[in-house]
Design a protein around this motif. Structure first.
Motif, PDB file in Angstrom:
ATOM      1  N   LEU A 106       6.482   4.269   5.442  1.00 23.38           N
ATOM      2  CA  LEU A 106       5.351   4.169   4.606  1.00 23.38           C
ATOM      3  C   LEU A 106       5.484   3.439   3.364  1.00 23.38           C
ATOM      4  O   LEU A 106       4.224   2.784   3.039  1.00 23.38           O
ATOM      5  N   ASN A 107       6.481   3.362   2.788  1.00 25.70           N
ATOM      6  CA  ASN A 107       6.411   2.205   1.501  1.00 25.70           C
ATOM      7  C   ASN A 107       6.501   0.859   2.061  1.00 25.70           C
ATOM      8  O   ASN A 107       5.643  -0.194   1.601  1.00 25.70           O
ATOM      9  N   VAL A 109       4.831  -0.387   4.743  1.00 27.33           N
ATOM     10  CA  VAL A 109       3.329  -0.853   5.232  1.00 27.33           C
ATOM     11  C   VAL A 109       2.468  -0.683   4.046  1.00 27.33           C
ATOM     12  O   VAL A 109       1.697  -1.598   4.122  1.00 27.33           O
ATOM     13  N   ALA A 110       2.839   0.321   3.139  1.00 25.96           N
ATOM     14  CA  ALA A 110       2.003   0.031   1.767  1.00 25.96           C
ATOM     15  C   ALA A 110       1.946  -1.107   1.054  1.00 25.96           C
ATOM     16  O   ALA A 110       0.932  -1.988   0.679  1.00 25.96           O
ATOM     17  N   VAL A 111       3.286  -1.887   1.017  1.00 21.95           N
ATOM     18  CA  VAL A 111       3.335  -3.018   0.264  1.00 21.95           C
ATOM     19  C   VAL A 111       2.760  -4.080   1.203  1.00 21.95           C
ATOM     20  O   VAL A 111       2.261  -5.162   0.635  1.00 21.95           O
ATOM     21  N   SER A 112       2.931  -3.982   2.388  1.00 15.59           N
ATOM     22  CA  SER A 112       2.631  -5.171   3.258  1.00 15.59           C
ATOM     23  C   SER A 112       0.722  -5.256   3.338  1.00 15.59           C
ATOM     24  O   SER A 112       0.333  -6.117   3.809  1.00 15.59           O
ATOM     25  N   ALA A 113       0.256  -4.073   3.086  1.00 14.09           N
ATOM     26  CA  ALA A 113      -1.143  -4.121   2.826  1.00 14.09           C
ATOM     27  C   ALA A 113      -1.840  -4.790   1.547  1.00 14.09           C
ATOM     28  O   ALA A 113      -2.925  -4.928   1.277  1.00 14.09           O
ATOM     29  N   GLN A 114      -0.674  -4.936   0.739  1.00 13.78           N
ATOM     30  CA  GLN A 114      -1.064  -5.570  -0.741  1.00 13.78           C
ATOM     31  C   GLN A 114      -1.177  -6.942  -0.548  1.00 13.78           C
ATOM     32  O   GLN A 114      -0.309  -7.704   0.051  1.00 13.78           O
ATOM     33  N   ASN A 164      -0.119  -5.630   7.046  1.00 14.68           N
ATOM     34  CA  ASN A 164      -0.418  -4.407   7.550  1.00 14.68           C
ATOM     35  C   ASN A 164       0.295  -3.708   8.613  1.00 14.68           C
ATOM     36  O   ASN A 164      -0.350  -2.995   9.228  1.00 14.68           O
ATOM     37  N   CYS A 188      10.143  -1.951  -1.943  1.00 14.61           N
ATOM     38  CA  CYS A 188       8.755  -1.487  -1.644  1.00 14.61           C
ATOM     39  C   CYS A 188       8.468  -0.071  -2.161  1.00 14.61           C
ATOM     40  O   CYS A 188       7.479   0.203  -2.818  1.00 14.61           O
ATOM     41  N   ILE A 192       5.839   0.828  -5.116  1.00 15.31           N
ATOM     42  CA  ILE A 192       4.803   1.729  -5.200  1.00 15.31           C
ATOM     43  C   ILE A 192       4.936   2.660  -6.294  1.00 15.31           C
ATOM     44  O   ILE A 192       3.752   3.009  -6.732  1.00 15.31           O
ATOM     45  N   GLN A 195       3.660   1.078  -9.587  1.00 14.75           N
ATOM     46  CA  GLN A 195       2.237   0.939  -9.653  1.00 14.75           C
ATOM     47  C   GLN A 195       1.677   2.227  -9.784  1.00 14.75           C
ATOM     48  O   GLN A 195       0.609   2.426 -10.411  1.00 14.75           O
TER      49      GLN A 195
END
Length: 245
Positions: A106-107, A109-114, A164, A188, A192, A195
């Motif tokens: 989850l962490n 993928v979340a950063v990969s979307a930034q 993503n 990551c 998160i 932020q």
């Protein structure tokens, strides 16, 4: 099973890596993968039997395949086609790499979307940023024509952020790839949380990042992942034994 002592040791270490990924809760049911090159065999690597949970994987259950996806060992399980595309591409291009580790945390993928990806906001981040590539999302990795772009984006780095999608690390040993993923995932998670705090983030100066590789060598005493690996194996023996069969 019948194999060389070197292959068996690789199987045990790779099975341990799968179990540790489960222990650290980085697994995604059966949908990510770790591979390891078979010592002494340029065109053979080991990967997970597609359908087994990571906590179930053992040394003898790992599937041996060649760069064309042909099974070189008996197994009733298939190989994840997306896993094969990603891992075969890297193993074919990076002969300095024994292990490729990929997660969908989850962490991560979340950063990969930034858009900015990994930010230089923690001590941990400087080590990742000193050897990090990015690969744009092209859908599920099923097409061979993506391989050259994947390899180019990784370059000679140890860390690759699949935008993503998730995180990928490579290492000269299974221990190195695992330690790299531990660091990448930590970076990551820290980002998160920082932020989410809502305050202004303080960035590490680029001059410090440029010396991160030398600093990392000092911290690990030049041993890389092998410094922590024996302890990780002992923890695994206590909490999730049975992988070395």
């Amino acid at each position: 099973m019948s194999c060389s002592p070197e292959e068996w040791q690789t199987r045990v270490d790779l099975a341990a890596a799968y179990r540790l990924v489960a222990l650290f809760h980085w697994d995604d049911l059966v949908f990510t993968h770790i591979s390891a090159r078979v010592p002494g065999e340029d065109d053979a690597f080991l990967i997970n039997p597609y359908g087994m949970l990571f906590e179930e994987i053992t040394a003898s259950s790992l599937v041996k395949v060649d760069s064309q996806g042909n099974k070189l060992s008996d197994s009733t399980y298939p190989v994840n086609p997306a896993g094969f595309v990603i891992h075969s591409a890297i193993h074919s291009a990076r002969h300095d790499v024994q292990c490729v580790l990929h997660t969908h945390t989850l962490n991560g993928v979340a950063v990969s979307a930034q858009r900015e990806g990994v930010l230089p906001i923690s001590q941990q981040s400087i080590f990742v940023l000193s050897s990090l590539g990015y690969h744009d999302y092209e859908g599920v990795a099923l097409r061979d024509d993506e391989k050259p772009r994947l390899v180019q984006d990784l370059g000679d780095c140890s860390y690759l952020m699949l935008r993503n999608h998730g995180l990928l690390t490579v290492g000269k040993t299974i221990a190195d790839a695992f330690q790299a993923m531990y660091l990448f995932e930590s970076v990551c998670a820290i980002q998160i949380r920082a932020q989410a705090g809502g305050g202004e983030l303080v960035r590490v100066p680029s001059a410090i990042i440029s010396t991160a590789r030398q600093q990392a060598a000092q911290v690990t005493k030049g041993m890389g992942g092998n410094l922590a690996w024996p302890g990780l194996r002992r923890r695994l023996d206590r909490e999730m034994p049975g992988y070395a069969i």
